[in-house]
Scaffold this motif. Structure first.
Motif, PDB file in Angstrom:
ATOM      1  N   TYR A   1       0.825  -1.208   0.000  1.00  0.00           N
ATOM      2  CA  TYR A   1       0.000   0.000   0.000  1.00  0.00           C
ATOM      3  C   TYR A   1       0.861   1.260   0.000  1.00  0.00           C
ATOM      4  CZ  TYR A   1      -2.935   3.741   1.864  1.00  0.00           C
ATOM      5  OH  TYR A   1      -3.568   4.941   2.060  1.00  0.00           O
ATOM      6  N   SER A   2       1.814   1.358   0.940  1.00  0.00           N
ATOM      7  CA  SER A   2       2.612   2.588   1.027  1.00  0.00           C
ATOM      8  C   SER A   2       3.452   2.786  -0.226  1.00  0.00           C
ATOM      9  CB  SER A   2       3.491   2.568   2.277  1.00  0.00           C
ATOM     10  OG  SER A   2       4.401   1.479   2.261  1.00  0.00           O
TER      11      SER A   2
ATOM     12  N   VAL B   1      -3.258  -3.636  -4.881  1.00  0.00           N
ATOM     13  CA  VAL B   1      -4.707  -3.816  -4.995  1.00  0.00           C
ATOM     14  C   VAL B   1      -5.140  -5.038  -4.182  1.00  0.00           C
ATOM     15  CG1 VAL B   1      -6.588  -4.343  -6.584  1.00  0.00           C
ATOM     16  CG2 VAL B   1      -4.860  -2.636  -7.225  1.00  0.00           C
ATOM     17  N   ARG B   2      -4.399  -6.133  -4.296  1.00  0.00           N
ATOM     18  CA  ARG B   2      -4.725  -7.338  -3.514  1.00  0.00           C
ATOM     19  C   ARG B   2      -4.605  -7.058  -2.021  1.00  0.00           C
ATOM     20  NH1 ARG B   2      -1.505  -9.811  -7.506  1.00  0.00           N
ATOM     21  NH2 ARG B   2       0.236  -9.993  -6.024  1.00  0.00           N
ATOM     22  N   TYR B   3      -3.598  -6.308  -1.638  1.00  0.00           N
ATOM     23  CA  TYR B   3      -3.378  -5.974  -0.227  1.00  0.00           C
ATOM     24  C   TYR B   3      -4.566  -5.204   0.341  1.00  0.00           C
ATOM     25  CZ  TYR B   3      -0.917  -4.023   3.859  1.00  0.00           C
ATOM     26  OH  TYR B   3      -0.540  -3.653   5.132  1.00  0.00           O
ATOM     27  N   LEU B   4      -5.076  -4.257  -0.410  1.00  0.00           N
ATOM     28  CA  LEU B   4      -6.234  -3.488   0.053  1.00  0.00           C
ATOM     29  C   LEU B   4      -7.434  -4.380   0.343  1.00  0.00           C
ATOM     30  CD1 LEU B   4      -6.521  -0.195  -2.057  1.00  0.00           C
ATOM     31  CD2 LEU B   4      -6.126  -0.410   0.388  1.00  0.00           C
TER      32      LEU B   4
ATOM     33  N   ALA C   1      -3.141  -0.112   7.341  1.00  0.00           N
ATOM     34  CA  ALA C   1      -2.577   1.117   6.790  1.00  0.00           C
ATOM     35  C   ALA C   1      -3.506   2.292   7.060  1.00  0.00           C
ATOM     36  CB  ALA C   1      -2.353   0.969   5.287  1.00  0.00           C
ATOM     37  N   LEU C   2      -2.926   3.474   6.998  1.00  0.00           N
ATOM     38  CA  LEU C   2      -3.691   4.713   7.081  1.00  0.00           C
ATOM     39  C   LEU C   2      -3.974   5.209   5.671  1.00  0.00           C
ATOM     40  CD1 LEU C   2      -1.925   6.794   9.879  1.00  0.00           C
ATOM     41  CD2 LEU C   2      -4.293   6.010   9.904  1.00  0.00           C
TER      42      LEU C   2
ATOM     43  N   MET D   1       1.058   4.148  -2.882  1.00  0.00           N
ATOM     44  CA  MET D   1       0.645   5.520  -2.624  1.00  0.00           C
ATOM     45  C   MET D   1       1.747   6.508  -2.971  1.00  0.00           C
ATOM     46  SD  MET D   1      -2.517   5.689  -1.722  1.00  0.00           S
ATOM     47  CE  MET D   1      -2.835   7.181  -0.796  1.00  0.00           C
ATOM     48  N   ARG D   2       2.981   6.182  -2.628  1.00  0.00           N
ATOM     49  CA  ARG D   2       4.090   7.081  -2.972  1.00  0.00           C
ATOM     50  C   ARG D   2       4.219   7.218  -4.482  1.00  0.00           C
ATOM     51  NH1 ARG D   2       7.520   3.925   1.422  1.00  0.00           N
ATOM     52  NH2 ARG D   2       6.956   5.114   3.276  1.00  0.00           N
ATOM     53  N   ALA D   3       4.063   6.106  -5.182  1.00  0.00           N
ATOM     54  CA  ALA D   3       4.142   6.163  -6.648  1.00  0.00           C
ATOM     55  C   ALA D   3       2.975   6.949  -7.231  1.00  0.00           C
ATOM     56  CB  ALA D   3       4.175   4.749  -7.217  1.00  0.00           C
ATOM     57  N   MET D   4       1.800   6.807  -6.639  1.00  0.00           N
ATOM     58  CA  MET D   4       0.635   7.540  -7.144  1.00  0.00           C
ATOM     59  C   MET D   4       0.821   9.041  -7.000  1.00  0.00           C
ATOM     60  SD  MET D   4      -3.236   7.713  -5.664  1.00  0.00           S
ATOM     61  CE  MET D   4      -2.626   8.860  -4.406  1.00  0.00           C
ATOM     62  N   TRP D   5       1.213   9.491  -5.798  1.00  0.00           N
ATOM     63  CA  TRP D   5       1.389  10.933  -5.604  1.00  0.00           C
ATOM     64  C   TRP D   5       2.455  11.483  -6.539  1.00  0.00           C
ATOM     65  CZ3 TRP D   5      -2.655  12.743  -3.774  1.00  0.00           C
ATOM     66  CH2 TRP D   5      -3.302  12.246  -2.635  1.00  0.00           C
TER      67      TRP D   5
END
Length: 274
Positions: free
Chosen positions: A165-166, A247-250, A257-258, A169-173
């Motif tokens: 997840y983290s 995606v699987r992790y979510l 995760a936050l 998210m870093r890649a998305m931002w």
């Protein structure tokens, strides 16, 4: 390419064109997943600030219109003008008292009039011309009226444990910054910026809905990664396998995760003209 070096690049694409195109199948559903996660928070704050009967409201970047309709149906406001650069989702559900305007808020002349409430959620963070747009929004508030802005606060950092997840998210931002200029680093400055714009009674809060498997928020982020996958891959921080793993992790019980927080800041325009 390292994240630090890549962070120097700021894209000149546009939300709704380079990424998150409204004509893409499922985009309205993605936006609605976000609404299910955040609308109750938004409405609770608006009610606490006294928004209700007699108010004339402007909802900027209204998306599918969930907040606009709840202002009418639950808060009982007098009228809502819902503005978006693409109004297909708003036009699909006509609602009494809801006026729809297809306009680009980066044009300071795009919206006529002044309003008791000007509301924008997840809008300014995607606009490189954010300082100018903030000035435009402030000018649209009637004397004595309320400006309320909400945007994302990134809660991943170098100290955050590395998880699928983290990493995603870093890649998305970074990918959104490189593609369309999204920048959430300045969002914690909202209270100071609103005060600097001449507003009074300024305050702010951060709310973080929980990430649980199958929740609307988890589905929102999974869909967001799918639609921004090309931008994420271009950063070099993730590959397809890493996005798939996130995606699987979510959707798994392993997820701990936050989510990104939502910072909401508000202020009132003095009754005496500045």
């Amino acid at each position: 390419m390292t994240a630090a070096r890549h962070g120097d690049a700021v894209g000149d694409g546009r939300y709704g064109e380079a990424v998150f195109r409204p004509e893409q199948a499922g985009e309205g559903e993605r936006v609605d997943f976000g609404a299910l996660a955040y609308d109750d928070i938004t409405m609770a704050r608006l009610r606490a600030l006294g928004v209700g009967p007699g108010w004339h409201c402007l909802d900027v970047g209204a998306g599918t219109g969930t907040v606009s309709r709840r202002l009418l149906e639950e808060a009982g406001v007098a009228s809502v003008l819902a503005v978006d650069r693409d109004t297909r989702f708003l036009d699909a559900r006509p609602t009494p008292g809801l006026d729809v305007l297809e306009a680009d808020i980066t044009d300071p002349q795009s919206v006529p009039g002044r309003f008791s409430l000007v509301h924008a959620r997840f809008v300014l963070m995607h606009l490189p011309a954010r300082d100018r747009v903030l000035g435009t929004l402030t000018e649209l508030v009637a004397p004595g009226g309320l400006l309320m802005l909400s945007d994302a606060v990134d809660l991943t950092s170098d100290l955050t444990p590395g998880t699928p997840y983290s990493t995603a998210m870093r890649a998305m931002w970074q990918g959104l910054r490189d593609t369309i200029g999204t920048d959430v680093s300045w969002v914690p400055s909202y209270p100071r910026l609103l005060r600097g714009a001449g507003l009074v009674s300024v305050a702010a809060e951060i709310r973080v809905p929980p990430l649980t498997p199958g929740s609307p928020l988890s589905r929102f982020w999974a869909d967001t990664w799918e639609r921004s996958r090309a931008a994420m891959l271009a950063t070099g921080l993730v590959d397809d396998a890493a996005v798939d793993a996130a995606v699987r992790y979510l959707g798994s019980d392993d997820c701990a995760a936050l989510s990104a927080g939502m910072l909401t800041a508000w202020g009132r325009r003095p009754r005496e003209s500045r």
